[in-house]
Design an enzyme around this catalytic site. Structure first.
Site, short mmCIF file in Angstrom:
data_model
loop_
_atom_site.label_atom_id
_atom_site.label_comp_id
_atom_site.label_asym_id
_atom_site.label_seq_id
_atom_site.Cartn_x
_atom_site.Cartn_y
_atom_site.Cartn_z
CG ASN A 53 -61.26 134.66 40.19
OD1 ASN A 53 -60.97 135.70 40.81
ND2 ASN A 53 -60.58 134.39 38.93
CG ASP B 231 -52.89 137.18 38.84
OD1 ASP B 231 -53.54 136.12 39.23
OD2 ASP B 231 -52.62 137.11 37.68
C1 IPE Z 1 -57.80 138.55 38.34
O1 IPE Z 1 -56.74 137.43 38.29
C2 IPE Z 1 -58.69 138.27 39.46
C3 IPE Z 1 -58.19 138.48 40.72
C4 IPE Z 1 -56.92 139.01 40.95
C5 IPE Z 1 -59.09 138.33 41.82
P1 IPE Z 1 -57.13 136.17 37.47
O2 IPE Z 1 -55.96 135.23 37.63
O3 IPE Z 1 -58.43 135.72 37.77
O4 IPE Z 1 -57.06 136.67 35.90
P2 IPE Z 1 -56.77 136.11 34.63
O5 IPE Z 1 -57.53 134.67 34.34
O6 IPE Z 1 -55.15 135.85 34.42
O7 IPE Z 1 -56.98 137.13 33.44
C1 IPE Z 2 -55.18 135.77 42.36
O1 IPE Z 2 -54.24 134.64 42.27
C2 IPE Z 2 -56.37 135.42 43.28
C3 IPE Z 2 -57.52 135.07 42.78
C4 IPE Z 2 -57.78 135.14 41.50
C5 IPE Z 2 -58.60 134.74 43.73
P1 IPE Z 2 -54.38 133.39 41.30
O2 IPE Z 2 -55.32 132.28 41.82
O3 IPE Z 2 -54.98 134.00 39.94
O4 IPE Z 2 -53.10 132.84 40.77
P2 IPE Z 2 -52.30 132.46 39.64
O5 IPE Z 2 -52.65 133.60 38.63
O6 IPE Z 2 -52.82 131.21 39.14
O7 IPE Z 2 -50.82 132.23 39.85
MG MG Z 3 -54.31 134.45 38.26
#
Ligand code: IPE
Ligand code: IPE
Ligand code: MG
Length: 233
Positions: free
Chosen positions: A69, A21
């Site tokens: 996502n 993340d």
């Molecule tokens: C979890 O991260 C999913 C991945 C890293 C693929 P998210 O960014 O989607 O999680 P939340 O929304 O902060 O819980």
């Molecule tokens: C995790 O990074 C990757 C995916 C969820 C695909 P994020 O896209 O959630 O990054 P932040 O949390 O917005 O920084």
């Molecule tokens: Mg995230």
């Protein structure tokens, strides 16, 4: 500790799950589009998975794209799917060349046909390999995985822990000993909910594209010192 910083002895986790993340915030900090953060995140994967394997870890599950996502703005989802289309093969090549096997968890039918073909090809390469395993969670939901496994177990006429576990995507993989989440949030976000029962949890504020080997080695060293009790005294 070895000269490369990895732990030399003691308890090495057999299976690590990584919630990668923080890509979006990594990009925002640099005034770049979120897609640039995802690209930087993909670039970090081979290095960290290789370091885990070199430290003696047998299996790494990567949370790459959750079912939730898929409900991000269309432009971001398209850029993520395109990244899978273009980078999945180059990203996994080095690991496969080193003997690793790549498998996938999640509802892959979500992806366009050409992406499904790429996923199938990668999963077929080294399918009989006995080396380390990279399990990539794509369009993955822990709750859906449990419901699906329960339904399949029920179909077989016998719902037990064993029959349910046989129908999880992680069937045959080692116990999930450790979960690492980068990006500062302290939650599982629907990742490996069943398998996480006794996993040791590690959270870091480091954003995924910045997560380096030395931080992984520090976590492995800490894992080695944690007392796991599994409910016993
Ligand atoms: C979890 O991260 C999913 C991945 C890293 C693929 P998210 O960014 O989607 O999680 P939340 O929304 O902060 O819980
Ligand atoms: C995790 O990074 C990757 C995916 C969820 C695909 P994020 O896209 O959630 O990054 P932040 O949390 O917005 O920084
Ligand atoms: Mg995230």
């Amino acid at each position: 500790m070895r000269s490369d910083g990895a732990t030399d002895s003691g308890n090495i986790p057999k299976h690590i799950g990584i919630i990668m993340d923080g890509n979006g915030r990594w990009a925002s900090k640099r005034l770049l589009p979120r897609s640039a953060g995802h690209r930087a995140g993909v670039k970090n994967i081979t290095k960290i998975v290789s370091a885990a394997f070199d430290s003696g870890v047998d299996c790494v599950t990567l949370y790459a794209f959750s079912t939730e996502n898929a409900f991000r703005p269309e432009q971001e989802v398209n850029s993520l799917v395109d990244l899978i289309r273009k980078q999945l093969k180059p990203m996994t090549r080095e690991l496969i060349e080193k003997g690793a096997r790549v498998i996938f968890s999640g509802d892959l039918s979500y992806f366009p046909n050409d992406v499904c073909e790429i996923i199938k090809e990668i999963a077929t390469e080294n399918a009989d390999g006995w080396g380390q395993i990279v399990n990539i969670a794509l369009n993955y939901s822990g709750r859906t995985e449990i419901v699906r496994a329960a339904a399949l177990a029920a179909e077989s006429g016998n719902v037990t822990a064993e029959s349910l576990e046989r129908n999880l995507y992680t069937n045959g993989l080692p116990e999930l000993d450790m979960i690492i989440r980068t990006g500062g949030e302290k939650r599982l976000s629907n990742f490996l909910l069943y398998q996480a029962a006794y996993s040791e949890l590690f959270f870091t504020d480091t954003l995924w594209p910045d997560f380096g080997k030395s931080e992984l080695f520090d976590m492995l060293a800490e894992f080695n010192h944690r007392q796991r009790k599994f409910g016993k005294v």
